[in-house]
Write an enzyme that holds these catalytic residues in place. Structure first.
Site, PDB file in Angstrom:
ATOM      1  N   LYS A 287     -28.325 -16.675  45.395  1.00 31.07           N
ATOM      2  CA  LYS A 287     -29.065 -16.739  44.134  1.00 31.07           C
ATOM      3  C   LYS A 287     -28.111 -17.109  42.997  1.00 31.07           C
ATOM      4  O   LYS A 287     -28.378 -18.011  42.198  1.00 31.07           O
ATOM      5  CB  LYS A 287     -29.693 -15.366  43.860  1.00 31.07           C
ATOM      6  CG  LYS A 287     -30.544 -15.296  42.619  1.00 31.07           C
ATOM      7  CD  LYS A 287     -30.813 -13.856  42.165  1.00 31.07           C
ATOM      8  CE  LYS A 287     -31.487 -13.011  43.231  1.00 31.07           C
ATOM      9  NZ  LYS A 287     -31.955 -11.713  42.691  1.00 31.07           N
TER      10      LYS A 287
ATOM     11  N   GLY B 286     -28.947  -4.116  35.752  1.00 25.82           N
ATOM     12  CA  GLY B 286     -30.090  -3.302  36.179  1.00 25.82           C
ATOM     13  C   GLY B 286     -30.798  -3.860  37.398  1.00 25.82           C
ATOM     14  O   GLY B 286     -30.576  -4.981  37.822  1.00 25.82           O
ATOM     15  N   ASP B 287     -31.633  -3.021  37.972  1.00 24.25           N
ATOM     16  CA  ASP B 287     -32.558  -3.394  39.053  1.00 24.25           C
ATOM     17  C   ASP B 287     -33.610  -2.280  39.037  1.00 24.25           C
ATOM     18  O   ASP B 287     -33.793  -1.617  38.002  1.00 24.25           O
ATOM     19  CB  ASP B 287     -31.824  -3.502  40.402  1.00 24.25           C
ATOM     20  CG  ASP B 287     -32.649  -4.198  41.485  1.00 24.25           C
ATOM     21  OD1 ASP B 287     -32.699  -5.435  41.505  1.00 24.25           O
ATOM     22  OD2 ASP B 287     -33.277  -3.503  42.313  1.00 24.25           O
TER      23      ASP B 287
ATOM     24  N   ASN C  39     -40.092  -3.854  34.768  1.00 22.61           N
ATOM     25  CA  ASN C  39     -39.512  -4.899  33.928  1.00 22.61           C
ATOM     26  C   ASN C  39     -39.946  -6.303  34.363  1.00 22.61           C
ATOM     27  O   ASN C  39     -40.407  -7.101  33.540  1.00 22.61           O
ATOM     28  CB  ASN C  39     -37.977  -4.782  33.958  1.00 22.61           C
ATOM     29  CG  ASN C  39     -37.303  -5.946  33.276  1.00 22.61           C
ATOM     30  OD1 ASN C  39     -36.951  -6.931  33.910  1.00 22.61           O
ATOM     31  ND2 ASN C  39     -37.173  -5.881  31.959  1.00 22.61           N
TER      32      ASN C  39
ATOM     33  N   GLN D  88     -27.928 -12.011  46.724  1.00 19.40           N
ATOM     34  CA  GLN D  88     -27.360 -12.294  45.401  1.00 19.40           C
ATOM     35  C   GLN D  88     -26.309 -13.405  45.451  1.00 19.40           C
ATOM     36  O   GLN D  88     -26.172 -14.170  44.492  1.00 19.40           O
ATOM     37  CB  GLN D  88     -26.757 -10.999  44.836  1.00 19.40           C
ATOM     38  CG  GLN D  88     -26.612 -10.974  43.323  1.00 19.40           C
ATOM     39  CD  GLN D  88     -27.885 -10.574  42.604  1.00 19.40           C
ATOM     40  OE1 GLN D  88     -28.553  -9.635  43.009  1.00 19.40           O
ATOM     41  NE2 GLN D  88     -28.209 -11.271  41.536  1.00 19.40           N
TER      42      GLN D  88
ATOM     43  N   LYS E 235     -23.940  -5.953  44.682  1.00 19.15           N
ATOM     44  CA  LYS E 235     -25.095  -5.105  44.358  1.00 19.15           C
ATOM     45  C   LYS E 235     -24.660  -3.658  44.501  1.00 19.15           C
ATOM     46  O   LYS E 235     -23.759  -3.346  45.269  1.00 19.15           O
ATOM     47  CB  LYS E 235     -26.239  -5.379  45.334  1.00 19.15           C
ATOM     48  CG  LYS E 235     -27.590  -4.951  44.835  1.00 19.15           C
ATOM     49  CD  LYS E 235     -28.199  -6.015  43.933  1.00 19.15           C
ATOM     50  CE  LYS E 235     -29.464  -5.543  43.253  1.00 19.15           C
ATOM     51  NZ  LYS E 235     -30.158  -6.654  42.594  1.00 19.15           N
TER      52      LYS E 235
ATOM     53  N   LYS F 296     -21.369 -10.072  40.915  1.00 17.68           N
ATOM     54  CA  LYS F 296     -22.397  -9.900  39.887  1.00 17.68           C
ATOM     55  C   LYS F 296     -23.694  -9.523  40.567  1.00 17.68           C
ATOM     56  O   LYS F 296     -24.126 -10.164  41.524  1.00 17.68           O
ATOM     57  CB  LYS F 296     -22.595 -11.214  39.103  1.00 17.68           C
ATOM     58  CG  LYS F 296     -23.619 -11.094  37.978  1.00 17.68           C
ATOM     59  CD  LYS F 296     -23.011 -10.545  36.723  1.00 17.68           C
ATOM     60  CE  LYS F 296     -24.027 -10.040  35.725  1.00 17.68           C
ATOM     61  NZ  LYS F 296     -24.486  -8.637  35.978  1.00 17.68           N
TER      62      LYS F 296
ATOM     63  N   THR G  29     -36.107 -12.178  33.869  1.00 19.00           N
ATOM     64  CA  THR G  29     -36.491 -12.340  35.275  1.00 19.00           C
ATOM     65  C   THR G  29     -37.954 -12.780  35.369  1.00 19.00           C
ATOM     66  O   THR G  29     -38.292 -13.724  36.094  1.00 19.00           O
ATOM     67  CB  THR G  29     -36.253 -11.050  36.059  1.00 19.00           C
ATOM     68  OG1 THR G  29     -34.918 -10.608  35.802  1.00 19.00           O
ATOM     69  CG2 THR G  29     -36.447 -11.263  37.544  1.00 19.00           C
TER      70      THR G  29
HETATM   71  P1  NDP Z   1     -38.556  -1.478  37.669  1.00 13.96           P
HETATM   72  O1  NDP Z   1     -37.919  -0.217  38.078  1.00 13.96           O
HETATM   73  O2  NDP Z   1     -38.627  -1.828  36.231  1.00 13.96           O
HETATM   74  O3  NDP Z   1     -40.052  -1.561  38.236  1.00 13.96           O
HETATM   75  C1  NDP Z   1     -40.284  -1.484  39.591  1.00 13.96           C
HETATM   76  C2  NDP Z   1     -41.772  -1.572  39.836  1.00 13.96           C
HETATM   77  O4  NDP Z   1     -41.989  -1.777  41.233  1.00 13.96           O
HETATM   78  C3  NDP Z   1     -42.522  -0.314  39.462  1.00 13.96           C
HETATM   79  O5  NDP Z   1     -43.827  -0.628  39.094  1.00 13.96           O
HETATM   80  C4  NDP Z   1     -42.490   0.452  40.782  1.00 13.96           C
HETATM   81  O6  NDP Z   1     -43.531   1.412  40.929  1.00 13.96           O
HETATM   82  C5  NDP Z   1     -42.679  -0.645  41.781  1.00 13.96           C
HETATM   83  N1  NDP Z   1     -42.035  -0.239  43.038  1.00 13.96           N
HETATM   84  C6  NDP Z   1     -40.736   0.084  43.227  1.00 13.96           C
HETATM   85  N2  NDP Z   1     -40.512   0.467  44.477  1.00 13.96           N
HETATM   86  C7  NDP Z   1     -41.702   0.384  45.102  1.00 13.96           C
HETATM   87  C8  NDP Z   1     -42.112   0.646  46.415  1.00 13.96           C
HETATM   88  N3  NDP Z   1     -41.252   1.075  47.343  1.00 13.96           N
HETATM   89  N4  NDP Z   1     -43.432   0.429  46.712  1.00 13.96           N
HETATM   90  C9  NDP Z   1     -44.302  -0.010  45.748  1.00 13.96           C
HETATM   91  N5  NDP Z   1     -43.958  -0.267  44.485  1.00 13.96           N
HETATM   92  C10 NDP Z   1     -42.681  -0.070  44.167  1.00 13.96           C
HETATM   93  O7  NDP Z   1     -37.778  -2.612  38.492  1.00 13.96           O
HETATM   94  P2  NDP Z   1     -37.716  -4.179  38.216  1.00 13.96           P
HETATM   95  O8  NDP Z   1     -38.990  -4.648  37.615  1.00 13.96           O
HETATM   96  O9  NDP Z   1     -36.449  -4.460  37.535  1.00 13.96           O
HETATM   97  O10 NDP Z   1     -37.577  -4.749  39.717  1.00 13.96           O
HETATM   98  C11 NDP Z   1     -38.691  -5.179  40.489  1.00 13.96           C
HETATM   99  C12 NDP Z   1     -38.203  -6.129  41.565  1.00 13.96           C
HETATM  100  O11 NDP Z   1     -37.588  -7.265  40.967  1.00 13.96           O
HETATM  101  C13 NDP Z   1     -37.165  -5.570  42.536  1.00 13.96           C
HETATM  102  O12 NDP Z   1     -37.378  -6.146  43.811  1.00 13.96           O
HETATM  103  C14 NDP Z   1     -35.861  -6.079  41.967  1.00 13.96           C
HETATM  104  O13 NDP Z   1     -34.848  -6.144  42.957  1.00 13.96           O
HETATM  105  C15 NDP Z   1     -36.287  -7.460  41.515  1.00 13.96           C
HETATM  106  N6  NDP Z   1     -35.439  -8.106  40.509  1.00 13.96           N
HETATM  107  C16 NDP Z   1     -35.149  -7.506  39.332  1.00 13.96           C
HETATM  108  C17 NDP Z   1     -34.393  -8.151  38.393  1.00 13.96           C
HETATM  109  C18 NDP Z   1     -34.117  -7.583  37.055  1.00 13.96           C
HETATM  110  O14 NDP Z   1     -33.516  -8.271  36.227  1.00 13.96           O
HETATM  111  N7  NDP Z   1     -34.543  -6.371  36.746  1.00 13.96           N
HETATM  112  C19 NDP Z   1     -33.806  -9.492  38.675  1.00 13.96           C
HETATM  113  C20 NDP Z   1     -34.243 -10.061  39.925  1.00 13.96           C
HETATM  114  C21 NDP Z   1     -35.003  -9.382  40.802  1.00 13.96           C
HETATM  115  P3  NDP Z   1     -43.181   2.984  40.913  1.00 13.96           P
HETATM  116  O15 NDP Z   1     -42.956   3.319  39.485  1.00 13.96           O
HETATM  117  O16 NDP Z   1     -44.373   3.617  41.519  1.00 13.96           O
HETATM  118  O17 NDP Z   1     -41.946   3.148  41.761  1.00 13.96           O
HETATM  119  O1  2IT Z   2     -31.672  -8.968  41.641  1.00 15.33           O
HETATM  120  C1  2IT Z   2     -31.150  -9.383  40.594  1.00 15.33           C
HETATM  121  O2  2IT Z   2     -30.822 -10.563  40.443  1.00 15.33           O
HETATM  122  C2  2IT Z   2     -30.942  -8.425  39.496  1.00 15.33           C
HETATM  123  N1  2IT Z   2     -31.322  -7.260  39.634  1.00 15.33           N
HETATM  124  C3  2IT Z   2     -30.240  -8.852  38.240  1.00 15.33           C
HETATM  125  C4  2IT Z   2     -28.769  -8.873  38.429  1.00 15.33           C
HETATM  126  C5  2IT Z   2     -27.945  -9.090  37.182  1.00 15.33           C
HETATM  127  O3  2IT Z   2     -26.719  -9.007  37.327  1.00 15.33           O
HETATM  128  O4  2IT Z   2     -28.472  -9.344  36.101  1.00 15.33           O
END
Ligand code: NDP
Ligand code: 2IT
Length: 447
Positions: free
Chosen positions: A116, A167-168, A243, A113, A128, A92, A212
């Site tokens: 976690k 998603g991520d 997100n 993961q 992943k 997952k 998240t």
């Molecule tokens: P999104 O794609 O929705 O948003 C990502 C954000 O981070 C954007 O604002 C983006 O800016 C910025 N970003 C991405 N890459 C970079 C970079 N190299 N340098 C600077 N800014 C950057 O992703 P999420 O919000 O889903 O994910 C954000 C983080 O949270 C990640 O580390 C992800 O692994 C983690 N995460 C996500 C989960 C989920 O459920 N979605 C669960 C747990 C963890 P820009 O548009 O300029 O790229």
């Molecule tokens: O990093 C993470 O935990 C996620 N991007 C969410 C993973 C998931 O299966 O919902």
């Protein structure tokens, strides 16, 4: 913290066997640094070579993803799915679409993961995936064709009892829709539990979008409670504007805090009156534009192009963009400016030097694998609803999420105490997550 001498050779082997995968090395090192005392209490884990086995993914899939852009040109990307560990349940974890993606990134994320997911207490293994595809500037039709091609290979490796992607970075509701549609078409199965983060009309769960960010904020709230404190009146900085960032800012506001800055990879917005979250949603979720346009609506807000968001003074920092976004210098600046709590919404956003600064300063530091587990936990709740063809209310689902985050917090807190590192959530998360997976692996024998 150093690596125990019994564990050091295992880390060396990981370096030798996985050359160039620096983020993977970093993630492994951080976990292995916590495991010396675990082997003293549990010599059976060494006998069964659990650490060695846990560092080697069960299966790694790398594939070609050809697609045709709007101009009729053929494009080729690389797809990945690393099925890391299935001791506790089906693999997952999310999928990341970002040009920086290569095997080392997917393996660091897959490795994190495992622990976690164990901490959530729900039956999910670790995996992943993703691609070096860059969704920025692509039309909906291009994203759709890419997703369809991606799934045309991925479908044979996944399933509700096998591997359940989500998603991520770069993968949200739109992408999950295209991926689910193609999976359904190829397999001729309406198999809701194969993906999470689905739309609410077709098997998705309420609260998954928010999970998240809400979960990370609940985690910080728990850390603050231990210190007889709360979000009330706190100035916060939340990096990113995707997100995780958006729903972190939303929950902070609900708990009485004020977020004054958020960012994207080009710069950050500073709004001393507090970020208008509805405006950020409009810009990012609906219009898919850059965060700098926020300053077009609010003239008092400043956009700092190329700026470093960690220079903004705050009491609570919640890195919610990407790995290694806070280095040692940033961490020192945050502490110097009065930061008392850090909750990682992103995965591994703080470098080892930065982590050391936070731990030495004795501030409340919640590492990603604990603090951001609410996303995958709510994915597991989505799987539960899918399995019984049910859908729960928002309030009930959010309550489940909050209970899970409280449990993760207390598990980490108590484990840290038990292992002689009170208040150290890094030790607590690594040790508690590892022991759960290790016990299952011992029970299964050598597989
Ligand atoms: P999104 O794609 O929705 O948003 C990502 C954000 O981070 C954007 O604002 C983006 O800016 C910025 N970003 C991405 N890459 C970079 C970079 N190299 N340098 C600077 N800014 C950057 O992703 P999420 O919000 O889903 O994910 C954000 C983080 O949270 C990640 O580390 C992800 O692994 C983690 N995460 C996500 C989960 C989920 O459920 N979605 C669960 C747990 C963890 P820009 O548009 O300029 O790229
Ligand atoms: O990093 C993470 O935990 C996620 N991007 C969410 C993973 C998931 O299966 O919902």
């Amino acid at each position: 913290m150093g690596i125990d001498e019994k564990v050091e050779p295992i880390y060396k082997e990981v370096l030798d066997r996985n050359p160039g995968e620096v983020e993977f090395h970093q993630a492994v090192r951080e976990v292995l640094e916590s495991l010396g005392p675990v082997l003293v209490k549990h010599p059976e884990f060494a006998d069964h070579k659990i650490i060695e086995r846990i560092c080697e993914p069960e299966r790694q899939i790398i594939f070609r993803v050809p697609w045709v852009d709007d101009k009729g040109n053929v494009q080729i990307n690389r797809g990945f799915r690393v099925e890391f560990n299935s001791a506790l349940g089906p693999y997952k974890g999310g999928m990341r679409f970002h040009p920086s993606v290569y095997l080392g990134i997917i393996k660091f994320l897959g490795f994190e993961q495992i622990f976690k997911n164990a901490l959530t207490g729900l039956p999910i293994g670790g995996g992943k995936g993703g691609s070096d595809f860059d969704p920025k500037g692509k039309s909906d039709a291009e994203v759709m064709r890419f997703c369809q091609s991606f799934m045309t290979e991925l479908y044979r490796h996944i399933g509700e009892h096998t591997d359940v992607p989500a998603g991520d970075i770069g993968v949200g509701g739109r992408e999950i829709g295209y991926l689910f549609g193609q999976y359904k078409r190829i397999t001729n199965r309406w198999e809701a539990g194969v993906l999470t983060g689905k739309g609410l009309d077709w098997g998705g769960s309420l609260v998954r979008t928010e999970a998240t960010g809400y979960g990370a904020t609940f985690f910080v709230d728990e850390m603050l409670k231990v210190r007889n404190d709360s979000f009330e009146g706190k100035t916060c900085v939340v990096s990113g504007s995707g997100n995780v960032s958006i729903y972190t800012m939303e929950k902070i506001a609900q708990l009485g805090g004020k977020t004054v800055a958020c960012s994207d990879s080009n710069g950050y917005i500073y709004d001393e009156k507090g970020i208008d979250i509805e405006l950020v949603k409009q810009i990012k979720e609906i219009e898919r534009r850059r965060i700098k346009v926020y300053a077009n609506t609010y003239k008092h807000a400043k956009y700092i192009s190329g700026g470093n968001i960690w220079e903004v003074p705050c009491q609570v920092a919640m890195p919610s963009a990407t790995q290694n976004e806070i280095n040692g210098k940033d961490a020192k600046e945050l502490v110097k400016n009065g930061c008392i709590a850090v909750g990682e919404g992103a995965n591994m956003p703080t470098t080892p030097e930065g982590v050391k600064v936070f731990l030495d300063a004795n501030i409340a530091y919640g590492p990603g694998k604990a603090a951001n587990a609410g996303g995958v936990a709510t994915s597991a709740l989505e799987m539960q609803q899918n399995a019984c063809r049910d859908s729960w209310t928002f309030d009930y689902t959010e309550k489940r999420l909050q209970d899970i985050m409280r449990n993760i917090h207390s598990t980490c807190y108590e484990t840290a105490e038990e292992y002689g590192a009170p208040g150290n959530y890094v030790t607590g998360a690594n040790v508690a997550g590892f022991i759960k997976v290790a016990n299952a692996m011992v029970a299964f024998g050598v597989i």
